[in-house]
Design an enzyme around this catalytic site. Sequence first.
Site, PDB file in Angstrom:
ATOM      1  N   ASN A  10       0.881  -0.820   0.161  1.00 18.71           N
ATOM      2  CA  ASN A  10       0.199   0.275   0.092  1.00 18.71           C
ATOM      3  C   ASN A  10       0.839   1.314   0.023  1.00 18.71           C
ATOM      4  O   ASN A  10       1.512   1.481   1.222  1.00 18.71           O
ATOM      5  CB  ASN A  10      -0.751   0.107   1.160  1.00 18.71           C
ATOM      6  N   TRP A  11       1.193   1.781  -0.800  1.00 16.09           N
ATOM      7  CA  TRP A  11       1.626   2.882  -1.666  1.00 16.09           C
ATOM      8  C   TRP A  11       1.497   4.167  -0.643  1.00 16.09           C
ATOM      9  O   TRP A  11       1.878   5.359  -0.692  1.00 16.09           O
ATOM     10  CB  TRP A  11       1.991   3.380  -2.648  1.00 16.09           C
ATOM     11  N   LYS A  12       0.130   4.830  -0.037  1.00 12.64           N
ATOM     12  CA  LYS A  12      -0.747   5.248   0.543  1.00 12.64           C
ATOM     13  C   LYS A  12      -0.568   6.693  -0.706  1.00 12.64           C
ATOM     14  O   LYS A  12      -0.504   6.332  -1.696  1.00 12.64           O
ATOM     15  CB  LYS A  12      -0.192   5.383   1.836  1.00 12.64           C
ATOM     16  N   HIS A  93      -9.446   1.360   4.526  1.00  8.93           N
ATOM     17  CA  HIS A  93      -8.316   2.016   5.667  1.00  8.93           C
ATOM     18  C   HIS A  93      -8.259   2.646   6.822  1.00  8.93           C
ATOM     19  O   HIS A  93      -9.284   3.449   6.783  1.00  8.93           O
ATOM     20  CB  HIS A  93      -7.393   2.000   4.276  1.00  8.93           C
ATOM     21  N   GLU A  95      -6.903   4.589   8.193  1.00 11.65           N
ATOM     22  CA  GLU A  95      -6.774   6.248   7.421  1.00 11.65           C
ATOM     23  C   GLU A  95      -7.978   6.623   6.675  1.00 11.65           C
ATOM     24  O   GLU A  95      -7.877   7.956   7.149  1.00 11.65           O
ATOM     25  CB  GLU A  95      -4.779   6.762   6.475  1.00 11.65           C
ATOM     26  N   GLU A 161      -5.072  -4.870  11.048  1.00 12.76           N
ATOM     27  CA  GLU A 161      -4.174  -3.540  10.898  1.00 12.76           C
ATOM     28  C   GLU A 161      -4.430  -2.980  12.186  1.00 12.76           C
ATOM     29  O   GLU A 161      -5.645  -2.383  12.384  1.00 12.76           O
ATOM     30  CB  GLU A 161      -4.376  -2.938   9.921  1.00 12.76           C
ATOM     31  N   GLY A 167       2.652   1.705  10.720  1.00  7.33           N
ATOM     32  CA  GLY A 167       4.096   2.975  10.682  1.00  7.33           C
ATOM     33  C   GLY A 167       5.032   3.550  12.078  1.00  7.33           C
ATOM     34  O   GLY A 167       4.953   4.574  12.127  1.00  7.33           O
ATOM     35  N   SER A 206       3.373  -2.389  10.302  1.00 11.59           N
ATOM     36  CA  SER A 206       4.723  -2.663  10.528  1.00 11.59           C
ATOM     37  C   SER A 206       5.422  -3.305   9.894  1.00 11.59           C
ATOM     38  O   SER A 206       6.540  -3.889  10.871  1.00 11.59           O
ATOM     39  CB  SER A 206       4.950  -2.227  11.895  1.00 11.59           C
ATOM     40  N   GLY A 227       2.588  -1.290   4.113  1.00  9.30           N
ATOM     41  CA  GLY A 227       2.751   0.284   3.568  1.00  9.30           C
ATOM     42  C   GLY A 227       4.395   0.618   4.074  1.00  9.30           C
ATOM     43  O   GLY A 227       5.340   0.095   2.831  1.00  9.30           O
ATOM     44  N   GLY A 228       4.856   1.398   4.423  1.00  7.70           N
ATOM     45  CA  GLY A 228       6.534   1.723   4.222  1.00  7.70           C
ATOM     46  C   GLY A 228       6.919   0.655   3.679  1.00  7.70           C
ATOM     47  O   GLY A 228       7.799   1.333   2.559  1.00  7.70           O
TER      48      GLY A 228
HETATM   49  P1  PGA Z   1       3.243   0.240   7.482  1.00  8.02           P
HETATM   50  O1  PGA Z   1       1.475   0.261   7.059  1.00  8.02           O
HETATM   51  O2  PGA Z   1       3.176  -1.015   7.224  1.00  8.02           O
HETATM   52  O3  PGA Z   1       4.090   0.957   6.921  1.00  8.02           O
HETATM   53  O4  PGA Z   1       2.755   0.889   8.794  1.00  8.02           O
HETATM   54  C1  PGA Z   1       0.586  -0.771   7.048  1.00  8.02           C
HETATM   55  C2  PGA Z   1      -0.656   0.053   6.761  1.00  8.02           C
HETATM   56  O5  PGA Z   1      -0.825   1.086   7.106  1.00  8.02           O
HETATM   57  O6  PGA Z   1      -1.648  -0.719   5.307  1.00  8.02           O
END
Ligand code: PGA
Length: 245
Positions: A10-12, A93, A95, A161, A167, A206, A227-228
């Site tokens: 997930n590149w956000k 998600h 966010e 999640e 993150g 993470s 994500g990251g």
């Molecule tokens: P992260 O993000 O791996 O950077 O913690 C995961 C996500 O939000 O899908």
Amino acid sequence: MVRRRLIAGNWKMNGTQAALGEVTEIARAADAHPGVDVALCLPATLIGRAVEAAGGLMIGGQDVHASPNGAHTGCISAAMLIDAGASLTIVGHSERRHDQHESDADVRAKAQAALAEGLHVILCVGESDDVRSSGAAVAHVVDQLDASLPDDPSRLSIAYEPIWAIGTGKVAGVADIAEMHAALRERLVATYGEAGQGMRILYGGSVKASNAVEIFAVPDVDGALVGGASLTAADFVPIIEAAVG
Ligand code: PGA
């Protein structure tokens, strides 16, 4: 039951065309490991070019509108994602639940629309730090799942999640992940019957190469939403390799 693992990035809100080289490199790794499904959920602006650059890699969006079209400035429909070459989308998600105030009902409507159009869907659920501290995490997340699930479970995956793990570098303990995934599996089977056994439940928050092996060993963990560590091939490919086993 053996379920094919899904490793989804997930590149956000990250990535311009300068990052397409990473997509190509990740696609090459995915080709080399046909036993695992690999996907990248990219900013909408990159989807079309990533599909061209990535060959067989599944490319997805990060959100979708519940309506097929209309006066919704800035939004993207399921048909538009497919038109751009996407084959999946994330919905719900944390966010978006937080920043855009998306409710469980909104998430369910988005999932319904995306599935009806033929997309695969990764539906996210997860608890906050406060809920985890109060001891109510499992009940909270199961309620969230119940209220967000679409009617049709085909092409649907769930991502657990914990919000406090996203993150932050903090990862849920394996016992907590096992407890949550077992509870989610039970609800999926109660809701969909046998189909619930075949659905993938991803862990997210993470995930990195250094913790992926341990996380994938947890029962009912069928992959990861990353994500990251999905932004570069150097970080993401070792997670794909960990999923191969
Ligand atoms: P992260 O993000 O791996 O950077 O913690 C995961 C996500 O939000 O899908």
